[in-house]
Design a protein around this motif. Structure first.
Motif, PDB file in Angstrom:
ATOM      1  N   ALA A 128     -14.803   5.458  -7.242  1.00  0.00           N
ATOM      2  CA  ALA A 128     -15.323   5.813  -5.994  1.00  0.00           C
ATOM      3  C   ALA A 128     -14.350   4.986  -4.914  1.00  0.00           C
ATOM      4  O   ALA A 128     -14.024   5.279  -3.704  1.00  0.00           O
ATOM      5  CB  ALA A 128     -16.888   5.560  -5.829  1.00  0.00           C
ATOM      6  N   SER A 129     -14.474   3.493  -5.166  1.00  0.00           N
ATOM      7  CA  SER A 129     -14.010   2.656  -4.154  1.00  0.00           C
ATOM      8  C   SER A 129     -12.393   2.855  -3.958  1.00  0.00           C
ATOM      9  O   SER A 129     -11.800   2.803  -2.616  1.00  0.00           O
ATOM     10  CB  SER A 129     -14.307   1.148  -4.520  1.00  0.00           C
ATOM     11  N   SER A 130     -11.767   3.038  -4.971  1.00  0.00           N
ATOM     12  CA  SER A 130     -10.367   3.169  -5.142  1.00  0.00           C
ATOM     13  C   SER A 130      -9.819   4.567  -4.309  1.00  0.00           C
ATOM     14  O   SER A 130      -8.973   4.632  -3.586  1.00  0.00           O
ATOM     15  CB  SER A 130      -9.659   3.321  -6.359  1.00  0.00           C
ATOM     16  N   THR A 131     -10.636   5.782  -4.408  1.00  0.00           N
ATOM     17  CA  THR A 131     -10.450   6.897  -3.686  1.00  0.00           C
ATOM     18  C   THR A 131     -10.589   6.460  -2.258  1.00  0.00           C
ATOM     19  O   THR A 131      -9.749   6.931  -1.454  1.00  0.00           O
ATOM     20  CB  THR A 131     -11.249   7.880  -4.318  1.00  0.00           C
ATOM     21  N   VAL A 132     -11.632   6.195  -1.980  1.00  0.00           N
ATOM     22  CA  VAL A 132     -12.075   5.804  -0.443  1.00  0.00           C
ATOM     23  C   VAL A 132     -10.854   4.909   0.029  1.00  0.00           C
ATOM     24  O   VAL A 132     -10.482   4.983   1.319  1.00  0.00           O
ATOM     25  CB  VAL A 132     -13.301   4.917  -0.279  1.00  0.00           C
ATOM     26  N   ASN A 133     -10.386   3.769  -0.645  1.00  0.00           N
ATOM     27  CA  ASN A 133      -9.429   2.970  -0.133  1.00  0.00           C
ATOM     28  C   ASN A 133      -8.139   3.654   0.298  1.00  0.00           C
ATOM     29  O   ASN A 133      -7.500   3.267   1.358  1.00  0.00           O
ATOM     30  CB  ASN A 133      -9.101   1.853  -1.228  1.00  0.00           C
ATOM     31  N   ILE A 134      -7.702   4.699  -0.606  1.00  0.00           N
ATOM     32  CA  ILE A 134      -6.459   5.286   0.041  1.00  0.00           C
ATOM     33  C   ILE A 134      -7.040   6.050   1.584  1.00  0.00           C
ATOM     34  O   ILE A 134      -5.732   5.787   2.008  1.00  0.00           O
ATOM     35  CB  ILE A 134      -6.206   6.499  -0.964  1.00  0.00           C
ATOM     36  N   PHE A 135      -7.813   6.646   1.464  1.00  0.00           N
ATOM     37  CA  PHE A 135      -8.144   7.182   2.960  1.00  0.00           C
ATOM     38  C   PHE A 135      -8.164   6.343   4.075  1.00  0.00           C
ATOM     39  O   PHE A 135      -7.850   6.353   4.990  1.00  0.00           O
ATOM     40  CB  PHE A 135      -9.318   8.113   2.850  1.00  0.00           C
ATOM     41  N   VAL A 136      -8.900   5.253   3.827  1.00  0.00           N
ATOM     42  CA  VAL A 136      -8.929   4.127   4.726  1.00  0.00           C
ATOM     43  C   VAL A 136      -7.749   3.316   5.139  1.00  0.00           C
ATOM     44  O   VAL A 136      -7.595   3.054   6.179  1.00  0.00           O
ATOM     45  CB  VAL A 136     -10.098   2.994   4.299  1.00  0.00           C
ATOM     46  N   ASP A 137      -6.753   3.328   4.076  1.00  0.00           N
ATOM     47  CA  ASP A 137      -5.530   2.758   4.433  1.00  0.00           C
ATOM     48  C   ASP A 137      -4.876   3.564   5.240  1.00  0.00           C
ATOM     49  O   ASP A 137      -4.428   3.169   6.528  1.00  0.00           O
ATOM     50  CB  ASP A 137      -4.644   2.856   3.066  1.00  0.00           C
ATOM     51  N   ILE A 138      -4.760   4.962   5.081  1.00  0.00           N
ATOM     52  CA  ILE A 138      -4.154   5.736   5.866  1.00  0.00           C
ATOM     53  C   ILE A 138      -4.797   5.777   7.359  1.00  0.00           C
ATOM     54  O   ILE A 138      -4.146   5.917   8.296  1.00  0.00           O
ATOM     55  CB  ILE A 138      -4.127   7.376   5.238  1.00  0.00           C
TER      56      ILE A 138
ATOM     57  N   PHE B 213      -6.273   3.565   8.975  1.00  0.00           N
ATOM     58  CA  PHE B 213      -6.106   2.253   9.743  1.00  0.00           C
ATOM     59  C   PHE B 213      -4.624   2.036  10.125  1.00  0.00           C
ATOM     60  O   PHE B 213      -4.182   1.493  11.293  1.00  0.00           O
ATOM     61  CB  PHE B 213      -6.245   0.844   8.797  1.00  0.00           C
ATOM     62  N   VAL B 214      -3.815   2.676   9.487  1.00  0.00           N
ATOM     63  CA  VAL B 214      -2.159   2.657   9.561  1.00  0.00           C
ATOM     64  C   VAL B 214      -1.796   3.753  10.769  1.00  0.00           C
ATOM     65  O   VAL B 214      -1.096   3.386  11.645  1.00  0.00           O
ATOM     66  CB  VAL B 214      -1.451   2.699   8.255  1.00  0.00           C
ATOM     67  N   THR B 215      -2.345   5.013  10.299  1.00  0.00           N
ATOM     68  CA  THR B 215      -1.865   6.068  11.152  1.00  0.00           C
ATOM     69  C   THR B 215      -2.543   6.387  12.301  1.00  0.00           C
ATOM     70  O   THR B 215      -1.923   6.711  13.446  1.00  0.00           O
ATOM     71  CB  THR B 215      -1.558   7.457  10.371  1.00  0.00           C
ATOM     72  N   VAL B 216      -3.931   5.936  12.334  1.00  0.00           N
ATOM     73  CA  VAL B 216      -4.728   6.355  13.614  1.00  0.00           C
ATOM     74  C   VAL B 216      -4.779   5.058  14.574  1.00  0.00           C
ATOM     75  O   VAL B 216      -4.933   5.151  15.593  1.00  0.00           O
ATOM     76  CB  VAL B 216      -6.056   6.814  13.019  1.00  0.00           C
ATOM     77  N   PHE B 217      -5.186   3.913  13.889  1.00  0.00           N
ATOM     78  CA  PHE B 217      -5.467   2.798  14.605  1.00  0.00           C
ATOM     79  C   PHE B 217      -4.274   1.868  14.626  1.00  0.00           C
ATOM     80  O   PHE B 217      -4.083   0.831  15.301  1.00  0.00           O
ATOM     81  CB  PHE B 217      -6.545   1.888  13.888  1.00  0.00           C
ATOM     82  N   ASP B 218      -3.213   2.293  13.956  1.00  0.00           N
ATOM     83  CA  ASP B 218      -1.678   1.496  14.094  1.00  0.00           C
ATOM     84  C   ASP B 218      -1.930   0.169  13.853  1.00  0.00           C
ATOM     85  O   ASP B 218      -1.507  -0.746  14.392  1.00  0.00           O
ATOM     86  CB  ASP B 218      -1.230   1.867  15.543  1.00  0.00           C
ATOM     87  N   LEU B 219      -2.747  -0.122  12.769  1.00  0.00           N
ATOM     88  CA  LEU B 219      -2.866  -1.836  12.375  1.00  0.00           C
ATOM     89  C   LEU B 219      -1.885  -2.238  11.365  1.00  0.00           C
ATOM     90  O   LEU B 219      -1.897  -3.329  11.020  1.00  0.00           O
ATOM     91  CB  LEU B 219      -4.213  -1.936  11.849  1.00  0.00           C
ATOM     92  N   ARG B 220      -0.937  -1.358  11.102  1.00  0.00           N
ATOM     93  CA  ARG B 220       0.183  -1.519  10.302  1.00  0.00           C
ATOM     94  C   ARG B 220      -0.237  -2.246   8.848  1.00  0.00           C
ATOM     95  O   ARG B 220      -1.129  -1.988   8.226  1.00  0.00           O
ATOM     96  CB  ARG B 220       1.286  -2.349  11.088  1.00  0.00           C
ATOM     97  N   VAL B 221       0.523  -3.426   8.574  1.00  0.00           N
ATOM     98  CA  VAL B 221       0.327  -4.176   7.301  1.00  0.00           C
ATOM     99  C   VAL B 221      -1.000  -4.679   7.382  1.00  0.00           C
ATOM    100  O   VAL B 221      -1.814  -4.802   6.267  1.00  0.00           O
ATOM    101  CB  VAL B 221       1.437  -5.355   7.257  1.00  0.00           C
ATOM    102  N   ALA B 222      -1.562  -5.161   8.613  1.00  0.00           N
ATOM    103  CA  ALA B 222      -2.925  -5.682   8.708  1.00  0.00           C
ATOM    104  C   ALA B 222      -4.174  -4.760   8.133  1.00  0.00           C
ATOM    105  O   ALA B 222      -5.020  -5.052   7.428  1.00  0.00           O
ATOM    106  CB  ALA B 222      -3.431  -6.163  10.136  1.00  0.00           C
TER     107      ALA B 222
END
Length: 453
Positions: free
Chosen positions: A170-180, A182-191
């Motif tokens: 569950a957590s790993s699957t969610v992590n992929i979507f949260v990664d994307i 934070f990076v693509t929508v919120f533009d947080l890059r490496v953070a």
């Protein structure tokens, strides 16, 4: 549900117990793979190099968490096998307290020294800022790392390998979507990559601890179990400290190797970052199955069923060979497609460095799998001295040869060659130690077989 690993056909017991562990580690690796995938695909090669560079430092902290996991798991397995349930509860409480103190100390050291560590491994200026940012966020999440690892160790000790699998899936699957996100929508890059892992691992840890507490509240004991025991802490430390030293030295060795790799430039760093993620998917899987085999060994040792350990070892070899085969074939012949998850340029220097690694190292997975299974029985029966000798031999050879061969060949190929050489020699040692263990002689005596003088 707790499961007794001392009854039933060893091969069937191990398959049922270890397959969920294998599934769990696949999802566990999705955390790091997702970080590198999103960094490489959505940010660029510098971000991929920064995440991979920081990852080698994080392995030091993972080593301590893993050691606490193994120490608790092996001791709890023995006590569960011997039906000493009150002592088993005390061992868990003692681990939780001691690990909390250790975690706080490591966080302090980590925050104070992370910049010096980055300089030590020759981190290029263009990835220094992102490497530090990723590492600092990771250090902030160390309590989640520690207590999640301890929780999974407890589940495994009780013969339950399915619950950790459910949490990680569950957590790993969610992590992929949260990664994307934070990076693509919120533009947080490496953070954003680091924060996604922090949040998802934190949620997993909290739920895992809740389930552990609930399970233990249902285990009935005569009288109230003590909250802390210095004697049990020593027993846990006897297993945990060698495991921590082993993993820490491996991590330090990897840091030295990373420093050598960094001297070849950002493109080789990026190629190695992608290839090592694919490699670690297999090595971490073998390490986790090895921990499961240690649980099997410890429960049966606690119950005095030594012959089952030997049967389990042979069954575990068949299991890990079957698991290794598809990875070896895919990485060797089609590794480029795995690397494309992280690297955009299919013909650049980064891709070529990654492909070369996957052509040299994976064919020897069968060798290191054999070593892992032999080591697991040594650890499960408390023979930590033999366990550490073979491990340090592997580490010393890989570090020394990576420096020597890369200098002689003036190429990163020399670094990749150090893996199989170290594995072969240390595996021979592990098998020698396994076949000359005292309990093996006890089995032969009980069966009437002749023993060596």
């Amino acid at each position: 549900m707790a499961k007794d690993l001392t009854v039933g056909k060893p091969s069937s017991v191990l398959w049922r117990f270890c397959l969920p562990l294998f599934g769990s580690v696949i999802f566990q690796q999705l955390y790091n793979i997702a970080d590198s995938l999103v960094a490489g695909k959505f940010i660029g090669n510098d971000a991929l190099a920064a995440v991979g560079n920081s990852y080698e430092i994080t392995l030091i902290f993972i080593a301590f968490a893993f050691g606490c996991n193994v120490g608790c798991s092996v001791v709890v397995s023995r006590l569960f096998g011997a039906k000493k349930l009150s002592d088993m509860k005390t061992a868990v409480y003692t681990t939780l307290i001691a690990s909390g103190v250790l975690c706080a100390v490591l966080m302090l050291i980590g925050f104070l020294s992370c910049e010096e560590l980055m300089v030590l491994i020759n981190t290029p200026d263009e990835v220094m800022e992102d490497s530090l940012l990723y590492l600092r966020i990771y250090i902030a999440g160390l309590p989640f790392l520690f207590y999640y690892n301890i929780s999974t160790g407890i589940f495994s000790a009780l013969g339950d390998s399915k619950t950790p699998f459910y949490f990680l899936a569950a957590s790993s699957t969610v992590n992929i979507f949260v990664d994307i996100l934070f990076v693509t929508v919120f533009d947080l890059r490496v953070a954003g990559v680091a924060l996604a892992t922090f949040i998802c691992q934190g949620i997993s840890c909290i739920f895992a601890l809740i389930v552990v507490i609930h399970r233990f509240s249902k285990i009935k004991t005569e009288g109230k179990a003590a909250v802390f025991s210095a004697g049990l802490l020593r027993s846990i430390a006897k297993v945990a400290i060698p495991s921590i030293i082993q993993q820490s030295f491996i991590s330090v060795g990897n840091i030295v190797i990373q420093g050598t790799i960094n001297s070849f430039g950002t493109e080789v760093m990026a190629g190695y970052s992608g290839a090592i993620k694919l490699n670690n998917l297999v090595i971490t899987s073998l390490t986790t199955i090895s921990t499961g085999m240690s649980n099997f060994t410890a429960q049966n040792a606690g119950a005095g069923k030594l012959s089952r350990i030997d049967e389990g070892f042979r069954a575990s070899l068949k299991m890990v060979y079957i698991i290794c085969l598809p990875f070896v074939l895919f990485y060797f012949f089609f590794g480029k497609y795995g690397l494309l998850l992280f690297i955009n340029d299919a013909t650049g220097e980064a891709m070529q460095a990654g492909i070369t690694f996957l052509r040299i190292v994976p064919p020897f997975y069968f060798v290191v799998a054999t070593k892992q299974m032999a080591d697991s029985t040594l650890r499960g029966t408390g023979l930590m001295g033999r366990f550490m000798v073979s491990t340090f031999t592997d580490l010393f050879l890989r570090v020394a040869l990576s420096i020597i061969l890369s200098t002689l060949l003036n190429s990163s190929v020399g670094i990749w060659m150090s893996w199989p050489i170290g594995w072969i020699i240390s595996t021979v040692m592990s098998l020698f130690f396994y076949y000359t263990t005292p309990w093996k002689r006890d089995i032969k005596k009980s069966s009437g077989e002749p023993t060596a003088a």
